[in-house]
Scaffold this active site. Structure first.
Site, PDB file in Angstrom:
ATOM      1  N   HIS A  16     -10.014  31.665  -2.870  1.00 56.41           N
ATOM      2  CA  HIS A  16      -9.770  31.292  -4.272  1.00 56.41           C
ATOM      3  C   HIS A  16      -9.413  29.815  -4.445  1.00 56.41           C
ATOM      4  O   HIS A  16      -9.647  29.245  -5.491  1.00 56.41           O
ATOM      5  CB  HIS A  16      -8.642  32.173  -4.843  1.00 56.41           C
ATOM      6  CG  HIS A  16      -7.481  32.260  -3.917  1.00 56.41           C
ATOM      7  ND1 HIS A  16      -7.476  33.131  -2.843  1.00 56.41           N
ATOM      8  CD2 HIS A  16      -6.340  31.549  -3.852  1.00 56.41           C
ATOM      9  CE1 HIS A  16      -6.350  32.965  -2.170  1.00 56.41           C
ATOM     10  NE2 HIS A  16      -5.651  32.008  -2.755  1.00 56.41           N
ATOM     11  N   HIS A 105     -20.899  17.031  20.553  1.00 50.34           N
ATOM     12  CA  HIS A 105     -20.255  17.588  21.753  1.00 50.34           C
ATOM     13  C   HIS A 105     -19.873  19.060  21.622  1.00 50.34           C
ATOM     14  O   HIS A 105     -20.058  19.829  22.537  1.00 50.34           O
ATOM     15  CB  HIS A 105     -18.994  16.782  22.094  1.00 50.34           C
ATOM     16  CG  HIS A 105     -19.294  15.392  22.571  1.00 50.34           C
ATOM     17  ND1 HIS A 105     -18.313  14.511  22.959  1.00 50.34           N
ATOM     18  CD2 HIS A 105     -20.476  14.725  22.710  1.00 50.34           C
ATOM     19  CE1 HIS A 105     -18.869  13.363  23.325  1.00 50.34           C
ATOM     20  NE2 HIS A 105     -20.184  13.453  23.179  1.00 50.34           N
TER      21      HIS A 105
HETATM   22  C1  RB5 Z   1      -4.498  29.669  -0.461  1.00 48.64           C
HETATM   23  O1  RB5 Z   1      -3.469  29.527  -1.302  1.00 48.64           O
HETATM   24  C2  RB5 Z   1      -4.293  28.867   0.812  1.00 48.64           C
HETATM   25  O2  RB5 Z   1      -3.232  29.368   1.532  1.00 48.64           O
HETATM   26  C3  RB5 Z   1      -5.538  28.869   1.642  1.00 48.64           C
HETATM   27  O3  RB5 Z   1      -6.591  28.417   0.853  1.00 48.64           O
HETATM   28  C4  RB5 Z   1      -5.608  28.013   2.875  1.00 48.64           C
HETATM   29  O4  RB5 Z   1      -5.025  26.795   2.708  1.00 48.64           O
HETATM   30  C5  RB5 Z   1      -5.326  28.619   4.158  1.00 48.64           C
HETATM   31  O5  RB5 Z   1      -5.547  27.995   5.175  1.00 48.64           O
END
Ligand code: RB5
Length: 152
Positions: A16, A105
């Protein structure tokens, strides 16, 4: 072989936090004439990143010549999820140098971006760098081969 010659299609997914970036990446590849599989065509909140990474990785493994592209807020969650899949090498292209060497690589077959840590123009340029470079094979292929050993 240049990335442009090896990859004729892409499988794209996001959570999202990265839906807009995913849309921009999709447009970029569509314009370039790639066949595009979009694992997340419709926005939802939340979009579970582990499921999405699985869909994209399976496409990459089942269809030769498909590059995987994943995006989340930082790129971290997606790269962890993707690298749980055997024979997936997922690399976060966090700068231009990394974009070049993840191809030359590491021979990454999934590239990962962070929508909250990168500008769209940086993402596009790094994709361009990745696709314009060649995997060097040889000693790098030999080193990478150990990733598939059962006992590591
Ligand atoms: C979503 O809020 C966030 O935690 C996710 O997109 C990401 O950063 C995880 O690695």
């Amino acid at each position: 072989m240049k990335g442009y010659d090896e990859f004729k299609s892409v499988a794209i997914g996001c959570d999202h936090a990265a839906f807009e970036l995913k849309q921009a990446i999709k447009e970029y590849f569509t314009k370039k004439g790639f066949e595009v599989f979009d694992a997340v065509p419709v926005f939802m909140n939340p979009i579970p990143y582990v499921d999405t990474a699985g869909k994209v990785c399976r496409k990459v493994l089942e269809n030769k010549g498909t590059l995987g592209i994943l995006a989340c807020g930082t790129g971290i969650g997606m790269s962890i999820a993707a690298n749980r899949h055997k024979e997936i090498s997922a690399a976060i292209l966090y700068d231009d140098f990394t974009a070049e060497f993840s191809r030359r690589h590491t021979n990454a077959n999934v590239i990962v971006f962070g929508a909250r840590t990168m500008k769209n123009e940086d993402v596009e340029r790094r994709i361009e760098i990745f696709l314009s470079n060649e995997f060097e094979g040889g000693k790098y292929a030999e080193r990478n081969r150990l990733l598939d050993e059962p006992d590591i």
